[in-house]
Design a protein around this motif. Sequence first.
Motif, PDB file in Angstrom:
ATOM      1  N   PRO A 109     -11.119  13.070   5.970  1.00  0.00           N
ATOM      2  CA  PRO A 109     -10.794  12.243   4.807  1.00  0.00           C
ATOM      3  C   PRO A 109      -9.575  12.659   3.999  1.00  0.00           C
ATOM      4  CG  PRO A 109     -13.146  12.445   5.010  1.00  0.00           C
ATOM      5  CD  PRO A 109     -12.564  13.342   6.056  1.00  0.00           C
ATOM      6  N   GLU A 110      -9.512  13.878   3.530  1.00  0.00           N
ATOM      7  CA  GLU A 110      -8.397  14.270   2.662  1.00  0.00           C
ATOM      8  C   GLU A 110      -7.081  14.363   3.423  1.00  0.00           C
ATOM      9  OE1 GLU A 110      -9.180  17.650   0.266  1.00  0.00           O
ATOM     10  OE2 GLU A 110     -10.883  16.734  -0.777  1.00  0.00           O
ATOM     11  N   SER A 111      -7.090  14.993   4.589  1.00  0.00           N
ATOM     12  CA  SER A 111      -5.833  15.138   5.329  1.00  0.00           C
ATOM     13  C   SER A 111      -5.374  13.806   5.910  1.00  0.00           C
ATOM     14  CB  SER A 111      -5.979  16.184   6.441  1.00  0.00           C
ATOM     15  OG  SER A 111      -6.935  15.777   7.398  1.00  0.00           O
ATOM     16  N   SER A 112      -6.324  12.955   6.306  1.00  0.00           N
ATOM     17  CA  SER A 112      -5.953  11.635   6.822  1.00  0.00           C
ATOM     18  C   SER A 112      -5.287  10.798   5.733  1.00  0.00           C
ATOM     19  CB  SER A 112      -7.180  10.902   7.360  1.00  0.00           C
ATOM     20  OG  SER A 112      -7.700  11.542   8.507  1.00  0.00           O
ATOM     21  N   VAL A 113      -5.813  10.857   4.531  1.00  0.00           N
ATOM     22  CA  VAL A 113      -5.214  10.122   3.422  1.00  0.00           C
ATOM     23  C   VAL A 113      -3.842  10.684   3.094  1.00  0.00           C
ATOM     24  CG1 VAL A 113      -5.418   9.612   0.951  1.00  0.00           C
ATOM     25  CG2 VAL A 113      -7.395   9.315   2.451  1.00  0.00           C
ATOM     26  N   ASP A 114      -3.680  12.000   3.175  1.00  0.00           N
ATOM     27  CA  ASP A 114      -2.353  12.591   2.950  1.00  0.00           C
ATOM     28  C   ASP A 114      -1.343  12.074   3.974  1.00  0.00           C
ATOM     29  OD1 ASP A 114      -3.173  14.060   0.776  1.00  0.00           O
ATOM     30  OD2 ASP A 114      -3.533  15.906   1.916  1.00  0.00           O
ATOM     31  N   THR A 115      -1.786  11.960   5.232  1.00  0.00           N
ATOM     32  CA  THR A 115      -0.901  11.448   6.286  1.00  0.00           C
ATOM     33  C   THR A 115      -0.521   9.996   6.025  1.00  0.00           C
ATOM     34  OG1 THR A 115      -1.856  12.942   7.938  1.00  0.00           O
ATOM     35  CG2 THR A 115      -0.711  10.988   8.761  1.00  0.00           C
ATOM     36  N   ILE A 116      -1.497   9.200   5.631  1.00  0.00           N
ATOM     37  CA  ILE A 116      -1.223   7.796   5.313  1.00  0.00           C
ATOM     38  C   ILE A 116      -0.213   7.703   4.179  1.00  0.00           C
ATOM     39  CG2 ILE A 116      -2.234   5.678   4.357  1.00  0.00           C
ATOM     40  CD1 ILE A 116      -4.823   6.406   5.865  1.00  0.00           C
ATOM     41  N   ARG A 117      -0.386   8.528   3.157  1.00  0.00           N
ATOM     42  CA  ARG A 117       0.530   8.516   2.003  1.00  0.00           C
ATOM     43  C   ARG A 117       1.961   8.826   2.450  1.00  0.00           C
ATOM     44  NH1 ARG A 117      -1.910  11.914  -0.610  1.00  0.00           N
ATOM     45  NH2 ARG A 117      -3.100  10.579  -2.035  1.00  0.00           N
ATOM     46  N   GLU A 118       2.126   9.839   3.270  1.00  0.00           N
ATOM     47  CA  GLU A 118       3.465  10.218   3.738  1.00  0.00           C
ATOM     48  C   GLU A 118       4.101   9.092   4.550  1.00  0.00           C
ATOM     49  OE1 GLU A 118       2.841  13.766   5.951  1.00  0.00           O
ATOM     50  OE2 GLU A 118       2.235  14.970   4.211  1.00  0.00           O
ATOM     51  N   GLY A 158      -9.941   1.426  -6.075  1.00  0.00           N
ATOM     52  CA  GLY A 158      -8.562   1.813  -5.857  1.00  0.00           C
ATOM     53  C   GLY A 158      -7.775   0.760  -5.108  1.00  0.00           C
ATOM     54  N   SER A 159      -6.634   1.183  -4.558  1.00  0.00           N
ATOM     55  CA  SER A 159      -5.796   0.289  -3.769  1.00  0.00           C
ATOM     56  C   SER A 159      -4.884   1.140  -2.900  1.00  0.00           C
ATOM     57  CB  SER A 159      -4.961  -0.623  -4.670  1.00  0.00           C
ATOM     58  OG  SER A 159      -4.109   0.137  -5.505  1.00  0.00           O
ATOM     59  N   ILE A 160      -4.312   0.512  -1.878  1.00  0.00           N
ATOM     60  CA  ILE A 160      -3.411   1.248  -0.991  1.00  0.00           C
ATOM     61  C   ILE A 160      -2.056   1.461  -1.661  1.00  0.00           C
ATOM     62  CG2 ILE A 160      -2.158   1.133   1.197  1.00  0.00           C
ATOM     63  CD1 ILE A 160      -4.569  -0.265   2.421  1.00  0.00           C
ATOM     64  N   LEU A 161      -1.529   0.423  -2.318  1.00  0.00           N
ATOM     65  CA  LEU A 161      -0.263   0.533  -3.048  1.00  0.00           C
ATOM     66  C   LEU A 161      -0.495   0.339  -4.539  1.00  0.00           C
ATOM     67  CD1 LEU A 161       2.237  -1.544  -0.843  1.00  0.00           C
ATOM     68  CD2 LEU A 161       1.649   0.887  -0.674  1.00  0.00           C
ATOM     69  N   ASN A 162       0.474   0.765  -5.335  1.00  0.00           N
ATOM     70  CA  ASN A 162       0.372   0.527  -6.775  1.00  0.00           C
ATOM     71  C   ASN A 162       0.612  -0.954  -7.074  1.00  0.00           C
ATOM     72  OD1 ASN A 162       3.136   0.239  -6.455  1.00  0.00           O
ATOM     73  ND2 ASN A 162       3.699   1.870  -7.875  1.00  0.00           N
ATOM     74  N   GLU A 163       0.493  -1.340  -8.323  1.00  0.00           N
ATOM     75  CA  GLU A 163       0.555  -2.752  -8.700  1.00  0.00           C
ATOM     76  C   GLU A 163       1.897  -3.392  -8.356  1.00  0.00           C
ATOM     77  OE1 GLU A 163      -0.273  -5.580 -12.641  1.00  0.00           O
ATOM     78  OE2 GLU A 163      -0.576  -3.398 -12.736  1.00  0.00           O
ATOM     79  N   ASP A 164       2.975  -2.610  -8.420  1.00  0.00           N
ATOM     80  CA  ASP A 164       4.307  -3.133  -8.127  1.00  0.00           C
ATOM     81  C   ASP A 164       4.678  -2.998  -6.655  1.00  0.00           C
ATOM     82  OD1 ASP A 164       4.684  -3.740 -10.818  1.00  0.00           O
ATOM     83  OD2 ASP A 164       5.448  -1.735 -11.254  1.00  0.00           O
ATOM     84  N   GLN A 222       3.866  -4.647   7.669  1.00  0.00           N
ATOM     85  CA  GLN A 222       3.579  -4.311   9.065  1.00  0.00           C
ATOM     86  C   GLN A 222       3.554  -2.804   9.270  1.00  0.00           C
ATOM     87  OE1 GLN A 222       2.742  -6.711  11.314  1.00  0.00           O
ATOM     88  NE2 GLN A 222       2.939  -8.125   9.597  1.00  0.00           N
ATOM     89  N   ASN A 223       4.503  -2.100   8.676  1.00  0.00           N
ATOM     90  CA  ASN A 223       4.544  -0.642   8.815  1.00  0.00           C
ATOM     91  C   ASN A 223       3.443   0.038   8.017  1.00  0.00           C
ATOM     92  OD1 ASN A 223       6.690  -0.696  10.573  1.00  0.00           O
ATOM     93  ND2 ASN A 223       8.234  -0.308   9.018  1.00  0.00           N
ATOM     94  N   VAL A 224       3.104  -0.522   6.863  1.00  0.00           N
ATOM     95  CA  VAL A 224       1.997   0.022   6.072  1.00  0.00           C
ATOM     96  C   VAL A 224       0.705  -0.066   6.875  1.00  0.00           C
ATOM     97  CG1 VAL A 224       0.563  -0.335   4.024  1.00  0.00           C
ATOM     98  CG2 VAL A 224       3.054  -0.452   3.830  1.00  0.00           C
ATOM     99  N   SER A 225       0.464  -1.219   7.491  1.00  0.00           N
ATOM    100  CA  SER A 225      -0.757  -1.412   8.267  1.00  0.00           C
ATOM    101  C   SER A 225      -0.829  -0.458   9.450  1.00  0.00           C
ATOM    102  CB  SER A 225      -0.836  -2.860   8.758  1.00  0.00           C
ATOM    103  OG  SER A 225      -1.999  -3.061   9.536  1.00  0.00           O
TER     104      SER A 225
END
Length: 415
Positions: free
Chosen positions: A393-402, A201-207, A375-378
């Motif tokens: 895992p699941e809730s932490s990833v949801d928080t990161i996404r938001e 996977g990846s943190i952001l999409n290709e664009d 910088q903000n993504v990190s």
Amino acid sequence: MRTFAVLPLLASVLAGCGGDDAGDGRITLNWYNFPDDSGALQQAADKCSQASGGRYRIIYNRLPRAADGQREQLVRRLAAEDTSVDIMGLDVTWAAEFAEARWIREWTGRAKQQATEGTLRVPLQTATWKDKLYAVPYNTNTQLLWYRNDLVPNPPRTWAEMLDMARDLAQQGKPHYVEIQGAQYEGLTVWFNSLINSAGGSILNEDATEPSLGPPAVRAAQIMRDLANSPAADPSLPNQMEDQNRLAMESGVAAFEINYPFVYPSMRANNPELFKNFRWAPYPRVDADRPSRPTIGGIDLAVSAYSRNPGPAFEAALCLRNRENQLRAALTGGLPPTMRGLYDEPSFIRDYPFAKTVLAALESASVRPITPAYQNVSIAVSHTLSPPAAISPESSVDTIREQIDQALESEGVIP
């Protein structure tokens, strides 16, 4: 549109800046880069000044030691359109931000050809924004798995295997920790990025327009939590960075270490007895049938948009990262080169016996998200996943996404 936070500029920041002329007819080119204790950068500046045939002199200006301090000083100068800045050493995560702010110049024509020829593909990605080259890779870096072969004759291939080995060693009362970066800083983001890319996977999409994450991110977060709650975890994990990992391994309490090649000469110098059993292997895989994709580091050289001498600055930047200077930096400073051909250089292989392992890692490596909002993504990643033992895992990833959504929509400012 991306909004940039402009830091106030104090008059003292620009005090003592060099002018365009060295006083003897030569142009002065100011090169700002990380502080180098090996002398390799100063030697590069001196040799390239000599090679110019008297047309320019390169002044090596040391930036603060910490990456945040380096970025802050450069941002202050560029926001003030400081014409005394000519060449800059950028962390591999800054090119997109600086390019979007129009603080650095695009590499085109012959200069671009020379910058890309023979250069490793993945480091070039860190210097590229919107399909345009804005810097030339000066050096690179990647993590390996370091281990003690007196405790583990055959290194683990996966994270699960490594945790099982650590548990077995703990039951035997032997050194068993897995040293890795667990503090709330960039190193924690690097760990997550390496795992998510290794999981497909990846943190952001290709664009780089929205978060990607998904099941690979949950898998990555699960591995981090599992390690933090196992016997493999050093009690200091929530506060550990690369150097603390190095010291713990050298003290003899650990069996494994995820770290950069600088640990090899350090172990040789600081614990010769343990060094006899110090070995290296590829970064652990998430799945046995999928190669690992560790995150690369390094420095890219960019030319300031406000330099009064851009032509000589491009020429000097190419010289500073030429074959001779990259080899010297590798041999004296331990910085892996970005030129593919140097990995076949006998003198490099002699001092870097793990050169082929590093090259293989670099050729399949991942990069951190390429976005002006990095910088903000990190921060969204490192703050959410700290401490690793508390990850859900699941809730932490949801928080990161938001939080990444907010960062990409410019609801925050660059810290």
